[in-house]
Design an enzyme around this catalytic site. Sequence first.
Site, PDB file in Angstrom:
ATOM      1  N   SER A 307      74.961  58.334  51.932  1.00  0.00           N
ATOM      2  CA  SER A 307      74.173  57.153  51.373  1.00  0.00           C
ATOM      3  C   SER A 307      74.415  56.567  49.950  1.00  0.00           C
ATOM      4  O   SER A 307      73.821  55.834  49.757  1.00  0.00           O
ATOM      5  CB  SER A 307      72.661  57.631  51.620  1.00  0.00           C
ATOM      6  N   HIS A 350      61.218  52.945  58.608  1.00  0.00           N
ATOM      7  CA  HIS A 350      60.595  52.687  57.453  1.00  0.00           C
ATOM      8  C   HIS A 350      59.809  51.461  57.577  1.00  0.00           C
ATOM      9  O   HIS A 350      59.072  51.189  56.495  1.00  0.00           O
ATOM     10  CB  HIS A 350      61.885  52.446  56.517  1.00  0.00           C
ATOM     11  N   CYS A 363      66.891  53.755  53.515  1.00  0.00           N
ATOM     12  CA  CYS A 363      66.763  53.259  55.078  1.00  0.00           C
ATOM     13  C   CYS A 363      68.134  52.806  55.635  1.00  0.00           C
ATOM     14  O   CYS A 363      68.913  51.902  55.109  1.00  0.00           O
ATOM     15  CB  CYS A 363      65.853  52.078  54.932  1.00  0.00           C
TER      16      CYS A 363
END
Lengths: 584, 375
Positions: A307, A350, A363
């Site tokens: 991420s 989310h 997310c």
Amino acid sequence: MNQRIIFTRYIIIIFFVIFFFRLWQLQLFDGEKFKNLSEKNRLRIIKTPAPRGIIYDRNGIPLVKNIPFFSVMLNPDELDSIDTSKLADLIGIKEADLIDKIDKQRSSPFVPIKLKIGLTFEEVARIEARKSDFPGVFVDTEVGRNYLFGKTGAHVIGYLGKIRSYQATAIDLKELPQDALIGQWGIEAVFDKELRGMPGERIIEVDAIGRELRLIREVSPIKGKDIYLSIDIDIHKAIEESFGTKAGALVAIKVDTGEVLALESLPSFDPNVFAKGVSYSDWIMLINDPKKPMLNRALQSQYPPGSTFKIIPAIAGLEERVVNNDFSANCSGNLSYGKWNFGCWRKGGHGLVNLHRAIVESCDVYFYELGKRLGIDKIHKYAYAFGLGQKTGLELIPVKEKSGLIPNVSWKEKNKRLPWYLGDTFISSIGQGFVLATPIQMANVTASVVNGGFIYKPSLLFNVKQPSVKIDVAEESLNTIKKAMAGVVNEPGGTAKGAISQTVSIGGKTGTSQVVGKKKGLVAEKYMDHAWFIAFAPVEKPEIALAVFVEHGGGGGAVAAPIAKKAIEAYFKGKLENKNDKNR
Amino acid sequence: MIKIDRRLIKYFDFITFSLVISLSIIGILTIYSATRPPVESMNHPDFFLKQILWLVASLCCLVLMVLFDYMWIQRFSLYLYIAGMLMLVLVLIIGKSAMGAQRWIEIGPLTFQPSEFFRLIFIISYSAYLTTLREPLSHKTYLKSALLFALLPLILLFKQPDLGTTILFLCIFITLSLIKGINKKFITAALIISIISVPFLGNIVWDKLKDYQKNRLTAFISPDEDIAGIGYHINQSKITIGSGGLTGKGYMKGTQGPLRFLPEKHTDFIFAVYAEEFGFIGSIILVFIYLILFLRGLDTALKAKDEFGRLVATGITAMFFFYFTVNIGMAMGIMPVVGVPLPFVSYGGTALLSNYIAVGILINIRTRRYELFYP
């Protein structure tokens, strides 16, 4: 009888003619040759090594020291009078090894043979005490290196070693004695020539048994240059402490110059082992160690950045006006595409998230959507602009930096012989799949994001501002990302609470590099995910940017973020102390 | 007081005398330079002083040798021969050995080498014997002389062992025999026999040689094979001579000897030291002095009043010539390393003394070249 006496006269004259020609040949025809030979007989050139330059950290703390170390030598012309088995006993090596060493080094009756290097004081005392039993054996003092911080920073500092056979022909090494120590790793190797200085020379007259009679000429050695590194040894110490037994790397960069503040790869090695001339068994042990202490993970470990990569599609989205702050995606925990299902790390989803929240909460579904709208080529373009997929250019010998990988359509077709699927775009958008990056690349990306889009070639030299390239991105887009990264640490729902510091405001982004597919029941460490965290501080006016990579560390927020915090705190603590020092 | 005849001074051979004196002076200067210590703070060894003292003694002997007619020597030659042989036996029994050879007899502080005197006695007694023969040497007389004057002393010398002197004796013996003249039939037969027997005799002699002697001979054949070992002497000597160049490095400026690269620098290899410091020009001058000395010696032989004088003068000249040739031939690397000194120049008291006695005889022969001269 008289005739015979007269005949004798001619014989004598013939002999004199022969002598005349022989003298002419020796003294006039070959005179120069013999003159050189007689000079060579008489004169010896002895190199006196120059003291090696000292390596300092950015605060002027010396990282190395020149120390004397002792070798036991043997004059070859005394060889016949020596009992090799007793001598082997005395210096503590096998007789076969001793004979082997003598045979290999024996070149002339006047050049001493080095039998063993790096003697302890006890060994020196023992040899000196029994000197009279072993004529021709003596202890020689050389200058070696002591690495004051041992394993800490060893990957940067490196070590000295003997000239290897393949190096001996290099032009600048030809002048050095055969057994000279030169930088073989790290900065010691990169700046070897500068650190080495100019060896001096003593031309002495010797007699036939090699005794020094008088000094003809002496040129003093010139001390090597000192090198001031950009690294801060205190940050290194903090990193080493907070990593504990875990393996990984941390690279910290000063955002406005490209100076590397820390470059640590763990586990590390002790350069003092090499300084005395590493034994073969020690070397094999280091090379074959499953923890790979000789691997520079900061430059050579390339893994999916997870991420932490999301900031790239985020910037691309803003720049390409695919998204604005109001663009939202609805995360239900997964995204179905055809027969495939792409999950978000949070199973429950989310809900509706905009760019800011998507970064703060990391997310995945938002970035699938974003990636779909951007397409892989745009992601590739921005990733490249920020220096991913290519070497940063930091030079460390003999470490070969890895270039990472940013995939695109043609890459996949060429290397995997498969078409590019939209699913590839999805997983690339969250930094998984084919995407690979090294810790130093991620640190450099972070620095570029927070310094207004300048990309530097990282440098290990103190106070040397590297040339930079301005990336064509709007200040505004970068500020949006910065704000979101600050939120990752500081806002509720952020994934990096572990990086909250009492002394300095930190921004960052977590990442997890999946080791195997999420199979249940695999809990052993070697199946744990790799943890990433990129960070910068202070949020208001960033000075330091870094990337942490923890092998099999698990989640980025839980493991990597606290390490980043420690490193950042160590940097600002050092700065504060320096300021206090100056005020005093 | 001995009455000195004016003719003794009138006919005195000043040329030969001044030639050997100049050689001796060159010798002493070169010994001084060759033995100087490599570092100033060290003491200079007193070889040159000893050599000066020996030279003074030698000059006295030379004068003594000129004072009486050499015919007296001829008369006592048999006793001289017996005394010489006894010395050679003596040296084998009570001689002092050094470097694997037993050549010296010690008398108080002096050491002396009987073989150095025996070469003179040998020339005198063989010449005296040859004078008694009316005709050229036949196989009968030749074998007798060979046994008495060659084989017997040579065995004793070879036993010491003194290879250099042995070879030189052989050369002098052959020279004197040839000068006397040998029966033509016999010389042909002797040549054929010796050519056939050389390989067998050579083998026997080779086996009897000491290791260092064998080394010297093999080193001469291939000096480059083992530069640090056997060939070392030859190589260093060639370097020493060659490095002198045209004009030399200058007196006391040579390096090879004092720094000990050149072994035997003040004895057997003194020519190399001289050639290094005085160069090609100096070497030619030195060689030229010898040439004149030898030609003068042969001239003396030609002018001698009797056959004994002729033979002795030729023998002495031949002896000097062989020593000179073997010595500088070795130094220049064109002859095997056989340890013989350079006459008048090399360090060594006994040799100097015996050489001056020989020169004294030579001058005696020349001075009394007119039959009527009889002081």
